[in-house]
Every structure is written in structure tokens, then in C-alpha cells.
Write an enzyme that holds these catalytic residues in place. Structure first.
Site, PDB file in Angstrom:
ATOM      1  N   LYS A 195       0.811  -1.252   0.160  1.00 46.33           N
ATOM      2  CA  LYS A 195       0.056  -0.032  -0.080  1.00 46.33           C
ATOM      3  C   LYS A 195       0.853   1.296  -0.057  1.00 46.33           C
ATOM      4  O   LYS A 195       1.522   1.382   1.121  1.00 46.33           O
ATOM      5  CB  LYS A 195      -0.866   0.064   1.344  1.00 46.33           C
ATOM      6  CG  LYS A 195      -1.713   1.156   1.472  1.00 46.33           C
ATOM      7  CD  LYS A 195      -2.564   1.065   2.506  1.00 46.33           C
ATOM      8  CE  LYS A 195      -3.349   2.514   2.652  1.00 46.33           C
ATOM      9  NZ  LYS A 195      -4.464   2.288   3.474  1.00 46.33           N
ATOM     10  N   LYS A 248      -2.277  -1.480  -3.923  1.00 50.24           N
ATOM     11  CA  LYS A 248      -3.121  -0.377  -3.868  1.00 50.24           C
ATOM     12  C   LYS A 248      -2.433   0.930  -3.889  1.00 50.24           C
ATOM     13  O   LYS A 248      -1.167   1.014  -3.179  1.00 50.24           O
ATOM     14  CB  LYS A 248      -3.986  -0.510  -2.464  1.00 50.24           C
ATOM     15  CG  LYS A 248      -4.596   0.718  -2.074  1.00 50.24           C
ATOM     16  CD  LYS A 248      -5.232   0.659  -0.611  1.00 50.24           C
ATOM     17  CE  LYS A 248      -6.012   1.935  -0.448  1.00 50.24           C
ATOM     18  NZ  LYS A 248      -6.478   1.810   1.036  1.00 50.24           N
TER      19      LYS A 248
HETATM   20  C1  PBG Z   1      -7.357   3.244   5.776  1.00 47.24           C
HETATM   21  C2  PBG Z   1      -7.822   3.189   4.454  1.00 47.24           C
HETATM   22  C3  PBG Z   1      -7.641   4.063   3.318  1.00 47.24           C
HETATM   23  C4  PBG Z   1      -7.979   3.667   2.111  1.00 47.24           C
HETATM   24  C5  PBG Z   1      -8.515   2.173   2.335  1.00 47.24           C
HETATM   25  N1  PBG Z   1      -8.026   2.161   3.780  1.00 47.24           N
HETATM   26  C6  PBG Z   1      -7.214   5.473   3.328  1.00 47.24           C
HETATM   27  C7  PBG Z   1      -5.755   5.916   3.613  1.00 47.24           C
HETATM   28  O1  PBG Z   1      -4.804   5.004   3.685  1.00 47.24           O
HETATM   29  O2  PBG Z   1      -5.534   7.011   3.761  1.00 47.24           O
HETATM   30  C8  PBG Z   1      -7.847   4.306   0.706  1.00 47.24           C
HETATM   31  C9  PBG Z   1      -9.306   3.850  -0.128  1.00 47.24           C
HETATM   32  C10 PBG Z   1      -9.653   4.904  -1.503  1.00 47.24           C
HETATM   33  O3  PBG Z   1      -8.737   5.764  -1.408  1.00 47.24           O
HETATM   34  O4  PBG Z   1     -10.691   4.299  -2.110  1.00 47.24           O
HETATM   35  N2  PBG Z   1      -6.084   3.444   6.165  1.00 47.24           N
END
Ligand code: PBG
Length: 323
Positions: A195, A248
């Protein structure tokens, strides 16, 4: 043999020929729709930067899930917007918390719908960071305890799988141990393994009300420049017991999806995140691109790169087109 014997255009001449030789076919059974659950009853509040997506109360979330039956969508992933936030993210691991209530209601009313829960603290902390903050930075090891408690409480509510998205080191091992000790050895972990610290999460933070109040997430989420490090993240999560892994965002990271697919023999998921969705919607609303066409093209690209599970805000629209 070359031209003129070889003419690649021969197999492109009609839709039936193109359909016959198509290499990549999308299947809605691999789509997961993200949903944002909020307090109240009868609440269905559109997220301004994500047209067609809503903050929904538990009853509306159940209705949404019921509406998914028949579309062939693989499942949903739940994010929670709690009544109140605090320094300790206590709404996240409360058995009476918003996600826990939603899971129980969905499992009671529409048991056939697969429910994954996002395991993270940023929606539950007053400062919007993904864990316990000490001296302006998230303390890794304290945060592990919160994540483990959250995962167990989601499993207790009936979640089919838990998906940690916090990027703390060692979280998969901590969650696996806690699930096993508490009688949930069968609950799978879908790890957001690779991520990245991405600008594409902007609209989500409006949806989940989780914008960090200071600083950013670069001390825990990955540097977008690093592909080899992404492979280390995935390897470590698998060593710790992850059952599936995720990359992601999706479209800007197709190379990472492909590397993961080639290296690891586990299910690979990709998250087409909020900013990816909102860009397409905004351009389409301006008449600059054809939404359905670009939606299918991006999903096909993510699938072709090697992800056979796609978390996407287009899950319903794409399933309808495919059906
Ligand atoms: C929580 C999380 C996030 C997303 C999924 N889980 C936000 C972040 O890390 O700031 C983002 C998903 C999206 O943008 O659709 N940590």
C-alpha cells in the site's frame, strides 16, 4: 511469416471474432464493493467527490447488500464512521462499534453476501492517523494490539475475512495469532501488503472522515517509487500468514501487480481507489471521456496485469454491463 501473409487485423474484423480471441475476461465474482457505514437510521448521504457512493446507516447498508444479489458481485468491504473519535481509536475494536453492528446485520438479513472488513484505526482516531501517536509519529507496536483487537471483534461479529490496511510492521502475525487464540482459525487475512502513500486517497478521506490532522502517512505507507520494496512487503506478509495480498492503488501500480502475480502463488487483489474512481467520473461529467468505456478499460487493465480480485467503486456498474 510476415506481411502480407500475416495480417493481425484479420482477427479484429468483427465483434464475434474479437470476442473469440479475447485474452482477458472480467468476472464480477472478483469484484468487491467498498461501503461506508455511518451512525443513524435511514441515512444515505452522497459523498460529493464520489458520485453514486454514500455514507449509509446500518439499515441502508443492509439494503445495499440485498441489492447486490443477482448482480454476481463477489462481496463488500466495510469502512466505519464512528459516533465519536478519540486518541485510542476505541470505536474500532468495540464489539458494539459501527462496523461490528453492520456485519451482524448483514449476516442476519443477507447471509449470502461476502463481507470483508477493513482493519485500520484512522477512521477512529481523533487525529486521523492509523495508530497510537507518540512524538508526532505512529507507534508501531502499540498499534498492533489495537489492530488485533479490531480483527477479533470483526470476526466475532461474523466477518468472512479481515483486511488490515494500516501498514504497521508485523500486523499480519499479530492479527493471525489473536484470531487463532480467540477461536477464529478459519478467518482469512487479506493483507493490504503493498500500500503506497498515495495522493489518490483524497476522496476516500472525505468519505471516511479520516484526513490526518497533522503530517501525512509517509512514515508507514510505502514510497510510490519502490517496486522491489513492495515485493519484500508482500513476502513478509505471506511469511506472517496472509492468505491473500493486495496492491493499492491499482492503475498507477500495474507493474507492481504484475510482479506480484509472477512471484507469488496466492490470490492477488488490487484496489482501484477513490481518486482513480473520481477522476474518471469527473472527466465523464465534463463530457471528456466515456465513463462506461473507460471504466471497463481500466478494470480490464488491472485484471490483465494479474489481479483477479478488484476492490472498486464501479463494482455494481461494471457487473451490470457484464451481465
Ligand atoms: C485506511 C484506508 C484508506 C483507504 C483504504 N483504507 C485511506 C488511507 O490510507 O488514507 C483508501 C481507499 C480509497 O482511496 O478508496 N487506512
Amino acid at each position: 511469416m510476415a506481411f502480407p501473409q500475416t495480417r493481425l487485423r484479420r482477427l479484429r474484423a468483427s465483434e464475434s471474432l474479437r470476442g473469440l480471441v479475447r485474452e482477458t475476461r472480467l468476472d464480477p465474482a472478483g469484484f468487491i464493493l467498498p461501503l461506508f457505514v455511518c451512525p443513524g437510521e435511514g441515512v444515505r448521504r452522497e459523498i460529493s467527490s464520489m458520485p453514486g457512493n454514500y455514507q449509509m446507516s446500518v439499515d441502508e447498508t443492509v439494503r445495499e447488500c440485498a441489492g447486490l444479489r443477482g448482480l454476481g458481485v463477489g462481496g463488500v468491504i466495510l469502512f466505519g464512521i464512528p459516533e465519536s473519535k478519540d486518541e485510542l481509536a476505541s470505536g474500532g475494536y468495540d464489539d458494539g462499534g459501527i462496523v461490528q453492528r453492520a456485519v451482524r446485520a448483514i449476516k442476519r438479513e443477507v447471509p449470502g453476501v461476502l463481507v470483508v472488513t477493513d482493519v485500520c484505526n484512522c477512521e477512529y482516531t481523533s487525529h486521523g492517523h492509523c495508530g497510537y501517536v507518540v512524538d508526532g509519529d505512529v507507534d508501531n507496536d502499540v498499534t498492533l494490539g489495537w489492530l488485533a483487537k479490531s480483527a477479533v471483534s470483526h470476526a466475532r461479529a461474523g466477518a468472512d475475512a479481515v483486511a488490515p490496511s494500516d501498514m504497521m510492521d508485523g500486523r499480519v502475525a499479530a492479527i493471525r495469532a489473536a484470531l487463532d487464540e480467540n477461536g477464529f482459525p478459519k478467518t482469512p487475512i487479506v493483507s493490504y501488503a503493498a500500500k503506497f502513500a498515495s495522493g489518490f486517497y483524497g476522496p476516500f478521506r472525505e468519505a471516511a472522515e479520516s484526513t490526518p490532522q497533522f503530517g501525512d502517512r509517509r512514515s508507514y505507507q510505502m514510497d510510490p517509487a519502490n517496486g522491489r520494496e513492495a515485493m519484500r512487503e508482500i513476502q513478509l506478509d505471506l511469511d506472517e500468514g496472509a492468505d491473500m495480498i493486495m496492491v493499492k492503488p491499482a492503475l498507477p501500480y500495474l507493474d507492481i501487480i504484475r510482479m506480484a502475480r509472477d512471484r507469488f502463488d496466492v490470490p492477488v487483489a488490487a484496489y482501484q481507489v477513490s481518486g482513480e474512481f473520481s477522476m474518471i467520473m469527473a472527466a465523464a461529467r465534463n463530457g471528456w471521456i466515456d465513463k462506461d468505456r473507460v471504466m471497463m478499460e481500466t478494470l480490464t487493465s488491472i485484471w490483465r496485469a494479474g489481479a483477479q480480485i478488484i476492490l472498486t467503486y464501479f463494482a455494481k456498474d461494471a457487473a451490470r454491463l457484464l451481465g
